[in-house]
Design a protein around this motif. Structure first.
Motif, mmCIF file in Angstrom:
data_model
loop_
_atom_site.group_PDB
_atom_site.id
_atom_site.type_symbol
_atom_site.label_atom_id
_atom_site.label_comp_id
_atom_site.label_asym_id
_atom_site.label_seq_id
_atom_site.Cartn_x
_atom_site.Cartn_y
_atom_site.Cartn_z
ATOM 1 N N CYS A 75 1.988 -3.045 -7.179
ATOM 2 C CA CYS A 75 2.549 -1.647 -6.750
ATOM 3 C C CYS A 75 2.036 -1.141 -5.525
ATOM 4 C CB CYS A 75 2.216 -0.475 -7.847
ATOM 5 S SG CYS A 75 3.098 -1.221 -9.430
ATOM 6 N N ILE A 76 2.569 -0.694 -4.521
ATOM 7 C CA ILE A 76 2.482 -0.066 -3.239
ATOM 8 C C ILE A 76 2.290 1.448 -3.555
ATOM 9 C CG2 ILE A 76 2.634 -0.119 -0.748
ATOM 10 C CD1 ILE A 76 2.126 -2.910 -1.975
ATOM 11 N N GLY A 77 1.251 2.235 -2.917
ATOM 12 C CA GLY A 77 0.963 3.674 -3.130
ATOM 13 C C GLY A 77 1.068 4.196 -1.759
ATOM 14 N N ASN A 79 3.731 5.018 0.265
ATOM 15 C CA ASN A 79 4.456 4.176 1.255
ATOM 16 C C ASN A 79 5.694 5.047 1.803
ATOM 17 O OD1 ASN A 79 4.842 1.635 2.806
ATOM 18 N ND2 ASN A 79 6.342 0.926 1.512
ATOM 19 N N TYR A 80 5.740 6.085 1.638
ATOM 20 C CA TYR A 80 6.608 7.001 2.321
ATOM 21 C C TYR A 80 5.615 8.197 2.928
ATOM 22 C CZ TYR A 80 10.460 4.736 -0.111
ATOM 23 O OH TYR A 80 11.244 3.703 -0.480
ATOM 24 N N HIS A 83 6.078 11.350 1.032
ATOM 25 C CA HIS A 83 5.497 11.375 -0.177
ATOM 26 C C HIS A 83 3.908 11.685 -0.088
ATOM 27 C CE1 HIS A 83 4.163 10.621 -4.337
ATOM 28 N NE2 HIS A 83 3.625 9.552 -4.025
ATOM 29 N N GLU A 124 8.578 8.259 -10.665
ATOM 30 C CA GLU A 124 8.597 7.657 -9.359
ATOM 31 C C GLU A 124 9.551 6.768 -9.374
ATOM 32 O OE1 GLU A 124 5.042 6.588 -7.784
ATOM 33 O OE2 GLU A 124 3.735 8.192 -8.264
ATOM 34 N N GLU A 126 11.435 3.912 -7.479
ATOM 35 C CA GLU A 126 11.055 2.566 -6.467
ATOM 36 C C GLU A 126 11.976 1.502 -6.587
ATOM 37 O OE1 GLU A 126 6.966 1.962 -6.705
ATOM 38 O OE2 GLU A 126 6.395 4.107 -7.109
ATOM 39 N N MET A 216 10.155 3.979 4.612
ATOM 40 C CA MET A 216 8.856 3.408 4.283
ATOM 41 C C MET A 216 8.165 3.128 5.295
ATOM 42 S SD MET A 216 10.083 0.150 1.856
ATOM 43 C CE MET A 216 10.590 0.460 0.142
ATOM 44 N N THR A 241 7.533 -0.769 -4.510
ATOM 45 C CA THR A 241 7.334 -0.734 -3.048
ATOM 46 C C THR A 241 6.968 0.746 -2.593
ATOM 47 O OG1 THR A 241 9.550 -0.429 -2.622
ATOM 48 C CG2 THR A 241 8.743 -2.640 -2.261
ATOM 49 N N GLY A 242 6.581 1.684 -3.572
ATOM 50 C CA GLY A 242 6.425 3.148 -3.453
ATOM 51 C C GLY A 242 7.667 4.052 -3.536
ATOM 52 N N THR A 243 7.258 5.154 -3.635
ATOM 53 C CA THR A 243 8.234 6.358 -3.812
ATOM 54 C C THR A 243 8.299 7.432 -2.853
ATOM 55 O OG1 THR A 243 8.939 7.705 -5.937
ATOM 56 C CG2 THR A 243 6.786 8.000 -5.037
#
Length: 281
Positions: A75-77, A79-80, A83, A124, A126, A216, A241-243
């Motif tokens: 999981c990628i934190g 990433n927006y 966010h 979240e 994603e 992203m 990939t992030g939210t």
């Protein structure tokens, strides 16, 4: 193709959704939507099948996670950028990585269960990326060649566990049922640009998240390339990939999930999820 796994937890069968939306059984052709089935050769073999020749699946069976025998849930934190702003955190210089335990992964419409002691469980939406061909030391120019397809992931998160129990984010990300995945794996040929997908999440019919993968910080290709410098990505690994913005933690005052709440998620081309929130006994 839209590939699915259907049936009771732990005994799901492989299937596909045909052009008319009918669920077809693939169990006479592949043992699961996993491993070698996800490779270019495996997917090409499935593409060669005539969907009309496959048995129709009767009724409305439960859909399980769209990938079986998942090796790693990566999981990628943050990433927006928007966010990160709502979380009050700086934009990262490199992708932030944490792991979600595979035991958290459930079907797209399974209940989400609040663990004992939970007071800040959050939603979240994603984009999930499913690896089909092993990736080691790949470049961003070739990274998407290693993708089998894409799916929706709800990276459910218990914020108190995540931030105030010490240690890594994994504590708040890995509770049972905190990884609804699916409804189906959409093969990469049907998603020509993974950076052009809109995404939406509602809680109890109220829109909470609206975003686009176009915003992203690190693209899907950049994430795959980066991770592949650190370790091998294997067929069946999933990268969440992030939210985008709109999580409960970022609201003023914060809003978190409670028993009886209903989450509904949708990403263009990738289908819909729906989960009812329950309290663990």
């Amino acid at each position: 193709m839209k590939l699915v796994r259907y049936g009771a937890p732990g005994v799901e069968k492989p299937g596909l959704i045909d052009a008319e939306g009918t669920l077809r059984d693939l169990s006479h052709h592949v043992p699961d939507i996993a491993s070698a089935t996800l490779s270019d050769a495996g997917l090409a073999a499935l593409c060669g099948l005539d969907p009309a020749s496959l048995p129709q699946v009767a009724g409305n069976p439960r859909l399980g996670p769209c990938v079986g025998a998942i090796g790693k849930m990566l999981c990628i934190g943050l990433n927006y950028s928007d966010h990160a702003a709502e979380a009050g955190m700086k934009i990262p210089e490199n992708p932030i990585l944490f792991m979600k335990a595979n035991s958290a992964i459930v079907g797209p419409n399974d209940d989400v269960i609040l663990p004992r002691g939970s007071t800040e469980t959050d939603w979240e939406i994603e984009l999930g990326v499913v690896i089909g061909n092993a990736a080691k030391y790949v470049t961003k120019e070739t990274a998407l060649d290693h993708v089998a397809g894409y799916c929706i992931v709800n990276d459910v998160s218990e914020r108190q566990f995540q931030t105030r129990l010490s240690g890594q984010w994994t504590k708040g990300k890995s509770c049972d049922t905190f990884g609804p995945t699916g409804p189906w794996l959409v093969t990469r040929d049907e998603v020509p640009d993974p950076q052009a997908l809109t995404m939406r999440l509602d809680v109890n019919g109220t829109r909470r998240q609206t975003g686009s993968t176009a915003t992203m910080i690190f693209t899907v290709a950049e994430i795959i390339a980066h991770l592949s410098q650190l370790f091998t990505l294997h067929p069946g690994d999933i990268i969440s990939t992030g939210t985008p913005p709109g999580v409960g933690m970022g609201m003023k005052p914060p809003l978190f999930l409670k028993p009886g709440d209903v989450m509904e998620l949708e990403i263009d081309r990738l289908g819909r999820q729906r989960q009812v929130v329950r309290q663990d006994a």
